[in-house]
Design a protein around this motif. Structure first.
Motif, PDB file in Angstrom:
ATOM      1  N   MET A   1       0.831  -1.203   0.000  1.00 24.69           N
ATOM      2  CA  MET A   1       0.000   0.000   0.000  1.00 24.69           C
ATOM      3  C   MET A   1       0.863   1.249   0.000  1.00 24.69           C
ATOM      4  O   MET A   1       0.522   2.254  -0.637  1.00 24.69           O
ATOM      5  N   LEU A   2       2.000   1.219   0.684  1.00 27.03           N
ATOM      6  CA  LEU A   2       2.883   2.377   0.758  1.00 27.03           C
ATOM      7  C   LEU A   2       3.364   2.784  -0.630  1.00 27.03           C
ATOM      8  O   LEU A   2       3.400   3.972  -0.968  1.00 27.03           O
ATOM      9  N   LEU A   3       3.716   1.810  -1.445  1.00 30.17           N
ATOM     10  CA  LEU A   3       4.186   2.112  -2.796  1.00 30.17           C
ATOM     11  C   LEU A   3       3.045   2.592  -3.687  1.00 30.17           C
ATOM     12  O   LEU A   3       3.208   3.546  -4.460  1.00 30.17           O
ATOM     13  N   ARG A   4       1.886   1.984  -3.573  1.00 29.47           N
ATOM     14  CA  ARG A   4       0.763   2.415  -4.406  1.00 29.47           C
ATOM     15  C   ARG A   4       0.324   3.824  -4.017  1.00 29.47           C
ATOM     16  O   ARG A   4      -0.060   4.634  -4.877  1.00 29.47           O
ATOM     17  N   SER A   5       0.367   4.146  -2.731  1.00 26.92           N
ATOM     18  CA  SER A   5       0.006   5.500  -2.294  1.00 26.92           C
ATOM     19  C   SER A   5       1.000   6.527  -2.836  1.00 26.92           C
ATOM     20  O   SER A   5       0.608   7.607  -3.279  1.00 26.92           O
ATOM     21  N   ALA A   6       2.286   6.205  -2.780  1.00 23.66           N
ATOM     22  CA  ALA A   6       3.294   7.125  -3.311  1.00 23.66           C
ATOM     23  C   ALA A   6       3.097   7.322  -4.805  1.00 23.66           C
ATOM     24  O   ALA A   6       3.245   8.439  -5.323  1.00 23.66           O
ATOM     25  N   LEU A   7       2.759   6.265  -5.505  1.00 25.91           N
ATOM     26  CA  LEU A   7       2.502   6.377  -6.942  1.00 25.91           C
ATOM     27  C   LEU A   7       1.262   7.227  -7.202  1.00 25.91           C
ATOM     28  O   LEU A   7       1.243   8.071  -8.107  1.00 25.91           O
ATOM     29  N   ALA A   8       0.235   7.053  -6.393  1.00 23.73           N
ATOM     30  CA  ALA A   8      -1.019   7.782  -6.593  1.00 23.73           C
ATOM     31  C   ALA A   8      -0.844   9.285  -6.449  1.00 23.73           C
ATOM     32  O   ALA A   8      -1.636  10.061  -6.998  1.00 23.73           O
ATOM     33  N   ALA A   9       0.177   9.718  -5.739  1.00 21.75           N
ATOM     34  CA  ALA A   9       0.397  11.143  -5.535  1.00 21.75           C
ATOM     35  C   ALA A   9       1.314  11.758  -6.581  1.00 21.75           C
ATOM     36  O   ALA A   9       1.509  12.981  -6.583  1.00 21.75           O
ATOM     37  N   ARG A  10       1.855  10.967  -7.470  1.00 20.88           N
ATOM     38  CA  ARG A  10       2.800  11.501  -8.449  1.00 20.88           C
ATOM     39  C   ARG A  10       2.088  12.289  -9.556  1.00 20.88           C
ATOM     40  O   ARG A  10       1.029  11.868 -10.036  1.00 20.88           O
ATOM     41  N   PRO A  11       2.656  13.414  -9.977  1.00 16.96           N
ATOM     42  CA  PRO A  11       2.061  14.171 -11.082  1.00 16.96           C
ATOM     43  C   PRO A  11       2.237  13.436 -12.410  1.00 16.96           C
ATOM     44  O   PRO A  11       3.059  12.534 -12.531  1.00 16.96           O
ATOM     45  N   ASN A  12       1.449  13.829 -13.383  1.00  9.91           N
ATOM     46  CA  ASN A  12       1.550  13.291 -14.748  1.00  9.91           C
ATOM     47  C   ASN A  12       1.282  11.793 -14.831  1.00  9.91           C
ATOM     48  O   ASN A  12       1.819  11.100 -15.700  1.00  9.91           O
TER      49      ASN A  12
END
Length: 503
Positions: free
Chosen positions: A248-259
């Motif tokens: 979940m930590l990695l998916r959350s970090a990805l979800a916040a990335r621009p573009n």
């Protein structure tokens, strides 16, 4: 601990000759308070730095010491502070790169513009902590070289370095193109396979909870991928490869990335965990259709985070205002509203929407005054701190809504001295009012005396320059050390009293 001296050290009205006397007796704590003064002469700065290295470090970071003022042999931390600010000497870096204390080498590794030979020495240091710190801050070339370091902790640091080349960050995410890491902090210390207990009873253990290694250094690899996802230099094509990761930590970090590409946004919007969907909801990369879909998502924090998305349409924001608490902060979409949109929001039948608009502090006078007369207390509470409101309108707010708005009225920069005095006498009393009045620039002696009766407002009022000098002097013997320090720091304290308080 002499709280009077600490207060005097911060007093902007302390005469220069009394500053000298404090410098002469300063320990590390008092010296750091003196170092915060902006009126120190050059001689005073040098004398203060000589009182202790902790003080010298602060002065160095603030740009008030030069290389001529520091001996790197007897004051290594001060020398490191100057090197960190780019004001040290190359020979210092060479000296400290060979220092037997690891902490010195580790601090040096974070310094910019190091000589090439020093960089080579730090990259080959025998302590992985030094190499990892160097990898975190070094140049693109050095970061690319260290990406293949045999220790996984160094690779994790490279992944967090924003100077790391994008192609290298991609390799750190995928593991492709790099030799396998040989060690990590876990297998350096424990027999593998090992999983660190989240409530480890060993007092000397500094492994993070859940740290694990079965020979693949899995927890450090996970941290490396997380650092890369947080790194804005990581190519989005590489980042999206982790969209299906079980973490979940990695998916959350990805979800916040621009573009983020639209298909990945849609995939993350269906994530089973609300935390991932909440991070996505605030991301400006999501389109209108996805915004509207997430507006109906009742998962924890999804709607609140969506309200903070700068691209949320006003009609969606109007809906969100009725179903979630957005907090007191001015929302980005409200801050960006055009004059026509502001007028429309001001006339919304939903008081939650009018409350959001009232958080702006640049409203046209007509709209500001209309919101000040709003029948809903939460709208009035939001507009009350807006500058430009007349005293008549501020008084009308208090008369109509009472204790629900008095604290916010007390924060208004245009609240008059008379009004502030009246607010301290409001019935029933509101405790927070005293704190706001105590810090208000228009507060008068009568209002401040009332504030002194409140335990939480007392330390704030004790430092207000409008407090009568005899009262300030009396507060120097208060039972509360915070009150004592505030009174000693009060610029209206008599210079004669200051002199009497000197050691």
């Amino acid at each position: 601990m002499n709280h009077v001296l600490y207060g005097l050290a911060a007093n902007p009205s302390l005469p220069s000759e009394l500053v000298d006397r404090l410098i002469a007796v300063a320990d590390a704590d008092l010296g750091c308070d003196l170092a915060a003064r902006t009126d120190l002469s050059r001689a005073q700065v040098v004398a203060l730095a000589a009182r202790g290295e902790e003080i010298a470090v602060r002065l160095a970071h603030e740009g008030r010491l030069t290389a001529d003022d520091v001996d790197p042999v007897t004051q290594p931390y001060a020398a490191l502070a100057l090197l960190a600010e780019g004001a040290g000497r190359p020979e210092w870096a060479r000296l400290l790169a060979a220092h037997p204390i690891t902490e010195h080498r580790e601090k040096l590794a974070a310094c910019p513009t190091l000589p090439p030979d020093v960089m080579e020495t730090l990259a080959a240091d025998t302590d992985v902590r030094v190499v990892a710190e160097f990898a975190l801050w070094t140049t693109p070339e050095e970061a690319a070289r260290l990406a293949g370091h045999p220790h996984a902790e160094v690779r994790r640091a490279v992944a967090a370095n924003e100077a790391t080349p994008p192609a290298v960050l991609e390799m750190l995410i995928t593991g492709e193109g790099l030799p396998p890491a040989q060690r990590c902090l876990v297998c350096d210390r424990e027999q593998t396979p090992f999983v660190h207990h989240p409530h480890c009873p060993r007092p000397d253990c500094d492994l993070p909870p859940g740290a694990a290694c079965d020979g693949s250094h899995q927890s450090t690899v996970h941290e490396t991928q997380h650092m890369a996802l947080l790194n804005p230099a990581t190519p989005i094509d590489a980042a999206v490869r982790l969209a299906d990761h079980p973490s979940m930590l990695l998916r959350s970090a990805l979800a916040a990335r621009p573009n983020l590409p639209p298909p990945v946004c849609e995939q993350l919007a269906e994530d089973p965990l609300p935390a991932v969907r909440a991070d996505l909801a605030e991301n400006p990369a999501i389109d209108d259709a996805l915004i509207r879909a997430l507006a109906a998502d009742r998962g924890h924090d999804v709607q609140r985070r969506l309200a903070h998305n700068p691209n949320v349409p006003l009609d969606v924001l109007t809906h969100l205002a009725g179903v979630t608490r957005t907090g007191p902060a001015l929302l980005p979409r409200i801050a960006a509203a055009s004059p026509a949109e502001v007028a429309k929001l001001a006339n919304s039948p939903n008081p939650g929407v009018r409350m959001l608009l009232a958080a702006r502090r640049d409203l046209p006078a007509q709209i500001r005054d209309a919101l000040a007369a709003d029948p809903d207390a939460k709208v009035v509470k939001s507009i009350a701190p807006h500058p430009g409101l007349s005293e008549t309108r501020l008084r009308a707010m208090v008369a109509r809504h009472g204790i629900r708005v008095v604290t916010k009225v007390a924060t208004n920069p245009d609240a008059s001295s008379t009004l502030l005095e009246e607010l301290t006498r409001h019935e029933p009393p509101v405790q927070k009012v005293f704190r706001e009045v105590a810090r208000h620039c228009n507060a008068t002696a009568p209002a401040l005396l009332a504030c002194l009766a409140d335990r939480q407002a007392r330390p704030i009022a004790a430092g207000h320059p409008a407090l009568p000098p005899p009262v300030i002097t009396e507060l120097l013997t208060d039972n509360d050390w915070q009150v004592v320090e505030a009174a000693a720091a009060n610029p209206s304290l008599s210079p004669a009293v200051m002199a009497e308080l000197m050691p």
